[in-house]
Structure formats: structure tokens, C-alpha cells
Design an enzyme around this catalytic site. Structure first.
Site, PDB file in Angstrom:
ATOM      1  N   ARG A 195       3.982  29.270  17.944  1.00  0.00           N
ATOM      2  CA  ARG A 195       2.575  29.763  17.917  1.00  0.00           C
ATOM      3  C   ARG A 195       2.185  30.143  16.296  1.00  0.00           C
ATOM      4  NH1 ARG A 195       0.974  34.185  22.103  1.00  0.00           N
ATOM      5  NH2 ARG A 195       2.954  34.809  20.970  1.00  0.00           N
ATOM      6  N   SER A 247      13.039  34.475  16.559  1.00  0.00           N
ATOM      7  CA  SER A 247      13.553  35.346  17.779  1.00  0.00           C
ATOM      8  C   SER A 247      14.919  34.647  18.180  1.00  0.00           C
ATOM      9  CB  SER A 247      12.737  35.020  19.001  1.00  0.00           C
ATOM     10  OG  SER A 247      11.362  35.681  18.717  1.00  0.00           O
ATOM     11  N   ASP A 251      11.428  39.123  18.205  1.00  0.00           N
ATOM     12  CA  ASP A 251      10.124  38.909  19.138  1.00  0.00           C
ATOM     13  C   ASP A 251      10.162  40.361  19.704  1.00  0.00           C
ATOM     14  OD1 ASP A 251      12.405  38.394  20.457  1.00  0.00           O
ATOM     15  OD2 ASP A 251      11.393  36.866  21.515  1.00  0.00           O
TER      16      ASP A 251
HETATM   17  C1  BGC Z   1      17.656  35.742  21.108  1.00  0.00           C
HETATM   18  C2  BGC Z   1      17.046  36.971  20.672  1.00  0.00           C
HETATM   19  C3  BGC Z   1      15.258  37.025  21.176  1.00  0.00           C
HETATM   20  C4  BGC Z   1      15.283  36.837  23.062  1.00  0.00           C
HETATM   21  C5  BGC Z   1      14.177  36.650  23.325  1.00  0.00           C
HETATM   22  C6  BGC Z   1      17.696  35.585  22.607  1.00  0.00           C
HETATM   23  O1  BGC Z   1      18.080  34.434  22.957  1.00  0.00           O
HETATM   24  O2  BGC Z   1      18.922  36.011  20.480  1.00  0.00           O
HETATM   25  O3  BGC Z   1      16.915  37.218  19.257  1.00  0.00           O
HETATM   26  O4  BGC Z   1      14.822  37.949  21.123  1.00  0.00           O
HETATM   27  O5  BGC Z   1      16.127  35.448  22.934  1.00  0.00           O
HETATM   28  O6  BGC Z   1      13.285  35.765  22.942  1.00  0.00           O
END
Ligand code: BGC
Length: 445
Positions: free
Chosen positions: A71, A134, A188
Site C-alpha cells: 500500500r 514487515s 509493521d
Molecule cells: C515477519 C515480521 C512481521 C510479521 C507480520 C513476519 O513474517 O517476520 O517482521 O512483523 O510477519 O507481518
């Protein structure tokens, strides 16, 4: 009396209070090890920012990459504790080729879409951007970090071990997208915490329960024993990378299968028991066993259970809690026929045992993480939560809250779970504002 296979399976997927206690204890230990820079399944990655004050103001761009959808948002922060406003937003879908090809292709695609957004919204003068990325990233400061590994089946080559923002900047230059200045890089969970902190000084934790799973916490700096460079704040937000937690989890045969079939074998054990990406895969494997051993579905494996990812999270929603009509319509679509009452009940039971286990393990991890949260109040703490599992899966937030009360006892009263919609994107804008206003935590990149 001999129990049926489904009863045996429900037993295997149950997480009793005693197990939840053990998980909570193990999480605290792993956090301490991570904060001290010792070996731990929870990385405890510094986010180089403290919780927002609510006074952040201005207009910022946010780029939110964490799943197949990414996004771009234009966010206005009014300051003085008022809610941020999303002025414009666009969602783009990345193709499997972009996610699993080369880094140049992935970041080039993102740059292209960002360029389109700027054009569509006639943004031509320089604007600061907060980048929510993320995945597990070791930050070097607030605006640069090194990707440690991919999760959630991303595998773009040439990115692990390299500076993410530098690669993105290069891709932006390649696409002649010039007016954007990436000033912050965040996870995130950190964004979600920040988006809530703007409105609520008691917010000490951000949780994502969606395609992936993870937690960020606000921790007193004195507890952080590992290197945090020039950071001088009294507290700091830490991206725990809790999805990789791997101690005392009640993993079973199906969890091992899901792991074996995944793009990141032997990693992210907690995430594979909790997150929306994996729950339908667990259901699929259990149903296949029921078909083989109990002649469920008349002994035939429907095609939707053949491929790993064909059965989806929203299908689980319908089978677990949908109306009879909704279940029959979906069954017609997926299986080419309607289900009889016994089959419907069986599907609902399988989905329920898998989603319920996810919520009870997530509750144990959240309470483990809370033991190290620096709260502004002794009595209350807000846990900001974003993600489709928490927001949309029927009954999930209720089971999660009940499990938290069961494990926390009377202390559970002060814990407030707060849905923080779009937190990951809005939070990135908030961090961009914090950085732009203070300008003191950037790396020399
Ligand atoms: C990632 C994290 C992320 C989470 C939620 C996980 O697979 O390693 O960094 O915060 O997913 O999106």
C-alpha cells in the site's frame, strides 16, 4: 471407549493453561537473552524510536510492504492527540514473479507503483516517506536496515544481508521517482504501536495477527544490553520477531509438515502455528488425513486440498462460523457439491481447533512479552492489534481475549486489546514525523 480420530486430533490441538504458562515463561527468558545480544529465537531488534507523543504533525507518505498486497498512503497528522487522517491510499498487488524473482524486480515494481501514486495525486514537491517493511530487519538507525531473512514465502534474490533502503532508493532513481525522501524504516508491529500511541499514552505493544504474526514492545533502555549506537531515549520500541519463537510449543505432526512444505524450513515455528498464512494449510493437512483414514468426503481428496495454498483463510471463516447457506454456496464452489450435515460439522470442528489453538498460543506470547513492557501506568496497558485474523476471523478476538484473561488472572483486567486498523501504514507516517521533527537518529547512509 475408543475415541474417534477427530477427538484425538482435537486433543492434539488443545493448549491447556499449564502449557500457556510454560510458553509465557519461556518467552520472557528468550526476550532477556535477545535484549542482551545472546542467542535467542526472539531477535529483539531495536526500532530506534520511542512511542509517539501525539504531537506529531504534518503530511507524510507511507509505504507498507508486508504481504502480496502493498500500500501507499498519504497521511495527515493533525498533532495534539487527534487521529491521523488518510488523505489518499492505493493498494497494489505484487505478482508471484515479483515476490520470488530478483530484488531488482521487486523493488523496481514498488518504485513504479509509488511513481504512479505520486502522479495520480499530483505530488511534485519533496515529501518525507516512512517505509513499513514487515520482515526481520536489523536496523542500523531509524532510516536504514539489513534484511536478515525473508518470511511469508517472499524470496526475492540479492536482498538478504543487504541494505533495504539503499536498494529501494536505487530503484526509485531508476524509475526517476525523485521527490520522495525515505526518512524512516519500520516493522509493521512498530507502526501499529505508533499509530495507537498517537491517541493513547498507555499503548505499550503492537501486534500483527494477519498473514504473518509478530509483536513489538516498548522497553526501558536500561533493559537493552546490546548495542544501540547513538540512541539516547529512556525507552525504545523493540521489534521482537516473535514469529520465530521456538521453545515449548506444542508442535505436532501437522506443524512439522507445514514447516517442511514452507519456503523457510526450520524458521518461524510460532508464526506457522498462529498466522493466517499457515492456518488453512494446517486445516488442509488434517482434512486430508480424515479423508484417508475415516473416508471423510467419501474418500476422495477435492482439488482444493491438493495444492498447498488453494484453501484460503476466508474459506475457514465460512466453514467455522458461516450460515448454512454460505457454507453450502462455498462447498458448491470448492467441491462441486453441497456437504451433508456430518461433513459440515467436521469442517467446522477442524477449523475451530486450528484457529483456537492459534489464539491461545498468541495469548501466551502476548502475556510473555508484556512482562518486559515499559508502561506509563501501573494499572493499564493498551495492546494495539492489526491484521485480518484479529479483525475479521469470526470469534478470534473473543477467544484471544478469553485466553488472556484465563492466563493473566485478575491482572488481565488492565489489558486492553485495541484494533488499530491500517496501523502499519499510519504508524510509518508517524515515525517519519518523529524523525523529521527531531532529525537526530539517522544513519549516515
Ligand atoms: C515477519 C515480521 C512481521 C510479521 C507480520 C513476519 O513474517 O517476520 O517482521 O512483523 O510477519 O507481518
Amino acid at each position: 471407549m475408543k475415541s474417534s480420530l477427530i477427538e484425538t486430533l482435537e486433543g492434539q490441538f488443545e493448549v491447556p493453561l499449564s502449557r500457556m504458562r510454560r510458553i509465557r515463561g519461556a518467552v520472557t527468558k528468550e526476550m532477556d537473552a535477545g535484549l542482551a545480544g545472546r542467542k535467542s529465537s526472539i531477535a529483539m531488534l531495536p526500532a530506534y524510536c520511542d512511542a509517539a507523543s501525539g504531537r506529531e504533525r504534518g503530511r507524510y507518505l507511507a509505504l507498507d510492504l508486508g504481504g502480496t498486497n502493498f500500500r501507499v498512503m498519504l497521511v495527515e497528522l493533525p498533532g495534539s492527540g487527534k487521529p491521523p487522517r488518510v488523505i489518499a491510499e492505493a493498494k497494489y498487488r505484487l505478482t508471484p514473479g515479483q515476490i520470488t524473482g530478483s530484488g531488482a524486480v521487486l523493488f523496481g515494481a514498488i518504485a513504479g507503483y509509488l511513481g504512479k501514486f505520486l502522479k495520480d495525486h499530483e505530488i511534485t514537491s519533496e515529501i518525507a516517506l516512512g517505509y513499513t517493511f514487515s520482515f526481520p530487519v536489523q536496523l542500523l538507525g531509524i532510516d536504514e536496515g539489513i534484511l536478515m531473512k525473508w518470511t511469508k514465502d517472499f524470496s526475492a534474490s540479492g536482498v538478504v544481508g543487504r541494505k533495504v533502503v539503499a536498494i529501494q532508493r536505487q530503484a526509485l532513481a531508476g524509475k526517476k521517482v525523485r521527490c520522495v525522501n525515505i526518512v524512516a524504516l519500520a516493522n509493521d508491529t512498530v507502526g501499529t504501536l505508533q499509530a495507537q500511541a498517537v491517541l493513547d499514552p498507555d499503548c505499550g505493544m503492537g501486534v500483527i495477527l494477519g498473514t504473518g504474526f509478530n509483536i513489538a514492545v516498548r522497553v526501558a533502555s536500561r533493559r537493552i544490553r546490546k548495542e544501540t549506537g547513538a540512541y539516547r531515549g529512556k525507552s525504545m520500541i523493540i521489534n521482537m520477531e516473535t514469529g520465530n519463537f521456538n521453545k515449548v510449543l506444542p508442535r505436532n505432526h501437522y506443524d512439522r509438515r507445514v514447516d517442511r512444505d514452507s519456503g523457510n524450513v526450520a524458521h518461524q515455528f510460532a508464526e506457522k502455528m498462529i498466522a493466517g498464512k499457515y492456518l488453512p494449510q494446517l486445516v488442509r493437512l488434517v482434512v486430508r488425513d480424515l479423508i484417508r483414514k475415516e473416508r471423510f468426503f467419501e474418500g476422495h481428496v477435492p482439488t482444493v486440498f491438493v495444492e498447498r495454498d488453494a484453501f484460503k483463510g476466508w474459506h475457514m471463516d465460512v466453514f467455522e462460523a458461516g450460515s448454512r447457506k454460505a457454507v453450502q454456496e462455498l462447498s458448491q464452489d470448492l467441491f462441486g457439491r453441497q456437504l451433508d450435515p456430518a461433513e459440515r460439522r467436521m469442517m467446522a470442528r477442524v477449523c475451530r481447533m486450528v484457529s483456537r489453538r492459534s489464539a491461545r498460543i498468541a495469548a501466551s506470547l502476548i502475556l510473555g512479552a508484556l512482562t518486559r513492557v515499559e508502561c506509563r501506568s501501573k494499572k493499564r496497558v493498551t495492546v494495539a492489534v492489526d491484521g485480518s485474523l484479529f479483525e475479521k476471523y469470526p470469534g478470534y478476538s473473543r477467544v484471544l481475549a478469553a485466553a488472556i484473561r484465563e492466563l493473566a488472572g485478575p491482572a488481565g483486567k488492565g489489558i486492553r486489546l485495541k484494533l488499530t486498523k491500517d496501523g502499519s501504514g499510519i504508524g510509518a507516517a508517524v515515525i517519519a514525523a518523529v524523525v523529521t521533527e527531531s532529525g537526530d537518529m539517522r544513519t549516515a547512509s
